[in-house]
Design an enzyme around this catalytic site. Sequence first.
Site, PDB file in Angstrom:
ATOM      1  CB  ILE A 251      -0.969   0.273   1.254  1.00  0.00           C
ATOM      2  CG1 ILE A 251      -0.186  -0.077   2.090  1.00  0.00           C
ATOM      3  CG2 ILE A 251      -1.966  -0.918   0.554  1.00  0.00           C
ATOM      4  CD1 ILE A 251      -1.103   0.164   3.918  1.00  0.00           C
TER       5      ILE A 251
ATOM      6  CG  MET B  67      13.390   4.398   5.429  1.00  0.00           C
ATOM      7  SD  MET B  67      14.703   4.978   6.994  1.00  0.00           S
ATOM      8  CE  MET B  67      13.845   5.442   8.299  1.00  0.00           C
TER       9      MET B  67
ATOM     10  CE  LYS C 129       6.392   2.936   7.616  1.00  0.00           C
ATOM     11  NZ  LYS C 129       6.412   4.744   7.837  1.00  0.00           N
TER      12      LYS C 129
ATOM     13  CG  ASP D  15      11.893  12.191   7.836  1.00  0.00           C
ATOM     14  OD1 ASP D  15      12.338  13.586   7.604  1.00  0.00           O
ATOM     15  OD2 ASP D  15      11.440  11.191   7.691  1.00  0.00           O
TER      16      ASP D  15
END
Length: 734
Positions: free
Chosen positions: A18, A23, A41, A135
């Site tokens: 999806i 990374m 993930k 981030d």
Amino acid sequence: MIKIGMIIGDRYEILEKIGTGGMSDVYKAKDHKLNRLVAAKVLKQEFSENANFVSKFRIEAQAAAGLAHPNIVNVYDVGEENGIYFIVMELVEGITLKKYIEKKARLSVKEAVSIAIQVSMGIEAAHNNHIIHRDIKPQNIIISKEGKVKVTDFGIAKAATSNTITSNVMGSVHYTSPEQARGGYSDEKSDIYSLGVTMFEMLTGRVPFNGETTVAIAIKHIQEEMPSPREYISEIPVSVEQIVFKCCQKSPDRRYQSMGELIVDLKQSLMTPDEDFVKVINPDEDGSTKMITDNDMERIKKQSKHRNSMEEAMHLRKEADVKKSAKKRYIIEEEDEDEEDEEEEYYESEYEYYEDEDEEDDEEEEDDYDPKMERITTTLAVIAAILIGCIVLFLVGNAFGLFDEFDLFGKSSEQTEEQEEEKEQVEMIEVVGKNVDDVKVQLLNLGLTPEIEYEESTQYEAGIVMEASVKAGTMITEGDNVILTVSAGSEGVEIPDVVGMSEAEAVATLSKEGFEVSKTSGYDPYIKEGNIITQSPSAGSKAPSGTAVTIRISMGEENAKVRVPDLMGKSEEEAMAMLVEAKLDMGVVTEVNHENPDLSGLVCYQSYSVGSYVEEGTKVDISISLGPAQATYKFTDSISGPTPEEDPGYKSGTMVTVTLMADDGTQLLSTQTASFPVQQQNITGIKVGTGYVLFQYVNTTETNTVTDEDGNTVTIEGTSENKEIRRPVQFAAE
């Protein structure tokens, strides 16, 4: 290697991919133990092989798993299996904030502030648990279908800062803080800076700093002042503008010191948006270096001259004006200021006293007069005036072209041009026999301009370069045109003449003949705006169907238009940012196959050529490469039974299981039969070119009674043997 259908961690079944990032890849998965859908993930292979990164990744991911907040994508599990490192998270159905901004162009102030409050609350919960995101960007903020805002990628970002990450850095550098850009220490206030940039993008639809390289953008974060969002959207309230400014201060000490402080101001801006209540505090202001004024210097000089008789002067002043002096002393004693402010107040009092002593001041000023010093000062002033005059004369002369023949170092312009020409010489490469698309890319990289001419040929396949106007190895000036003669195959299609037509008419005419259309533009005072100036390849030449024909569209007489940037090889997000920077709009985005595997996931086509000039706001269509088109194969044949060479013991009529397999493990056919051949099959869409037929059956022999040489009767028992025969198969290309 992750494959659809595999199970990781003994419980998570991978259902579909999806998303993907710099990374990691994200998969939709099913948790069979708790019977719920989750997001898995998975760390990419190149990072999984770095032991240092994996260690930090595991520690931070486990820490993030302890976070539980409505505005954070919760982490359920962390694991590793056969070198595959994964994090199992809450599955949020929705879109990223980045996509949401692109969809709406920009958000309303109220909506942007509301989203910022929810993001701040999620980050605050992480900071309270000593976890720094590092981030924060719209790509890592998800808006669910129910409108809930959630921050994702906690834990991974902190681990990533200790390693060199090159992929997808373009997306992050737009939001990085100055201290992160320098490679220095970053803390909670780095997240505040990144959130400020994200707010800027929500409010304006663009990032504050942009550039052609990541380094250029990072330098802007370090050096350049943050632009005001009100420069782009004037209706943004002053309080919201000031909140963005305070978040994005270069010095971390001048930003909000915590997410809690930011949330208070964000909520206040919803209630009183036009009130300027945001205060930026400079902790270094009191101790900063200050410029001394002429009055300050005069006071210091006078104080210095009379320092030996200060007590006497003060005594005289008290006698002259006791009331005034008492008032001054009272002010000095009562003011709770630092030593510098007290000294300044003291100097002011002394200055007032000495101004009253006119005669004494005049005598002292006469004593200070130094004729030698005055001569030196006068000489320096004259020299400075001469230098300024020379600079002014040079600038005026340069403006009128008086110095065109010579540069600053005394070299003639002709010499300079010769040197520049020498530097701009490039060596022509070998192009004959290569695909024209590859050659065009190579020539453009050399700074040369390819022009295409097609000719029919039986020697070369369609699309192959047969000849070039410049031979390989020849030195050629950068920017020159190179004419490529390309094979149109044995049956090329004649290119129609569209010069002078309107854009719509030309596109329709070329498309009707099966040609793709590439557009460029230029100024031409004689061709009506919107009509075609030139076309390449030229009319009447022949080219393969599907060839791109470039048409140059007239913009009329030259005026102020914007230049189309080079989007090729950029990600969709980078292309969007570059178009916004160039004051252009993103048009239709399509996904297509492209032969160059290096362009997979990147822009492989743009509807306006690089360097062409168009009106502000023009929509530029782009295509994102899906990678090279995968060849497919078919099996259209019958299957005969085992041959004597394959099995001498095979008997006709034996029941056989026949399986047709592709070499990638795909089962194409499975049937049982005792009659051969198996009827003709018509199987298409096979992804590999080879496979095999597998025959599985049992060979049996019956019990027999025989008489040996001595006349004895001997019984031979029947036997059965499992047989498995594999016959290679070559599939035909579709």
